[in-house]
Design a protein around this motif. Structure first.
Motif: not given
Length: 385
Positions: A234-239, A281-300
């Motif tokens: 998680l800490s190493m995920t881009k974005g 049931e759980a978050i697949d950490r392979a999706d971390n980069e996609w998820l962090t990108g969506q968080i940034a896109a939705c935050a505004p």
């Protein structure tokens, strides 16, 4: 304005610490012990590094000095002078703890290595901090926070996560080592009180920060043979960063599938809330980069305050980004007395960082503000008579 409480007793009341250290690592550890009630005597030269730089009223009373030398008495002694060195040794004879980061060769020349002082004071806990282990081929090398960040693997983590080999913008090696000194000394004091025996503690900065860094970043190399790469995913995920809201910056960290669904729904993105990647049931950490990108896109979509309300309602980890220039106005900081104003005898009104831990029976206290170099010399040396 906070009052100074010169007679308050903390859990280390009755413990005497000699601070024979410079810069931050040793002085901050000694200050922590002073905050908890110890009588800390700082033996120093006016050329101490923390006394060089910006000041407002008195040369030497720098921000760094004011921030790491409170709850101490300052004794100015020239250790190269035989008579003054003997006075320093007599002070060490009265101590429970000595903290130093002087190089071993210098300590030996002064007659202040562990063998020298233990012969005079066998109950002494002698904490020696340095850059590298004394039994290593780098023992005599100079060490600064940046070199320790490099040699501990921290710069590699930054390079892999950010694409640039930057140093963390804080002296993390010094401060983590300070905390390590403090807890190690306390453990040695417990042993001393059980057995009557003092001891030497060696605290190498590189070893300390390496151990700190590898707690999570050893990762797949925890196993032998390795079951995956080093680096906490998680800490190493881009974005992986704070995000821009409609009106500011915030840390928003949905952690489980429901967190993400509630977050996306609040942002007005029902299609993301329905995405299969957040409905298992759980978050697949392979999706971390996609998820962090969506968080940034939705935050505004919302203001920081609106996100705070949404996240509190749905138990989503969230915190506004604290701007240091405004820290003294933050309600959490203010109500917890984490940053207060005090009247310094020579520097006037200053801000001082609060004591972060709370004791129900023996609270720590700020009894003395950082002293002028040598201001307590006469008082302390008179106690030797």
């Amino acid at each position: 304005m906070t009052d100074i409480t010169p007679t308050a007793a903390g859990p280390l009341d009755g413990v005497r610490v000699i601070d024979l250290s410079t810069v931050v690592m040793g002085p901050y550890a000694a200050q922590i012990m002073g905050d908890l009630g110890a009588d800390v005597i700082k033996i120093e030269s006016p050329a101490d590094t923390v006394r060089v730089g910006q000041y407002r009223t008195t040369p030497g009373m720098t921000p760094l000095n004011l921030n790491v030398n409170r709850n101490k008495r300052s004794v100015a002694l020239n250790l190269k002078d035989e008579a003054e060195r003997e006075q320093a040794l007599k002070l060490i004879d009265t101590a429970d703890v000595l903290i130093t980061n002087m190089r071993p060769g210098a300590l030996s020349r002064l007659g202040m290595n562990y063998a020298d002082v233990a012969a005079r004071n066998p109950r002494l806990v002698y904490a020696h901090a340095q850059g590298f282990r004394s039994d290593s081929d780098q023992a005599g090398n100079a060490a600064y926070d940046e070199t320790v960040q490099a040699s501990s693997g921290l710069v590699d983590v930054a390079n892999r996560a950010l694409g640039e080999p930057v140093y963390l913008p804080t002296i993390i090696g010094d401060k983590v080592s300070s905390l390590t000194i403090a807890y190690s000394v306390l453990a040695a004091l417990v042993h001393r009180d059980k057995t009557g025996q003092g001891q030497q503690i060696e605290i190498p900065m590189t070893d300390t920060l390496l151990a700190f860094n590898l707690v999570e970043h050893l990762a797949g190399h925890t196993y032998e043979p390795a079951e995956g790469p080093t680096g906490f995913a998680l800490s190493m995920t881009k974005g992986h960063a704070a995000v821009r809201t409609k009106d500011g910056l915030a840390c928003v960290i949905p952690y489980n599938p429901k967190n993400f669904r509630d977050f996306f729904a609040a942002a007005g993105r029902p299609e993301l809330a329905a995405d299969p990647r957040v409905n298992g049931e759980a978050i697949d950490r392979a999706d971390n980069e996609w998820l962090t990108g969506q968080i940034a896109a939705c935050a505004p979509a919302l203001t920081t305050e609106e996100w705070a309300e949404v996240c509190a309602k749905h138990s989503i980890p969230m915190a506004p980004v604290l701007e240091l220039d405004r820290a003294h106005d933050d309600s959490y900081v203010r109500d917890g007395h984490l940053l207060d104003t005090v009247e310094h005898p020579s520097e006037g009104t200053i801000r001082t960082v609060g004591i972060p831990v709370k004791f129900s029976a023996t609270p720590g206290s700020i009894r003395r503000l950082a002293p002028l170099a040598g201001q307590d010399t006469a008082e302390v040396l008179a106690e030797l008579v």
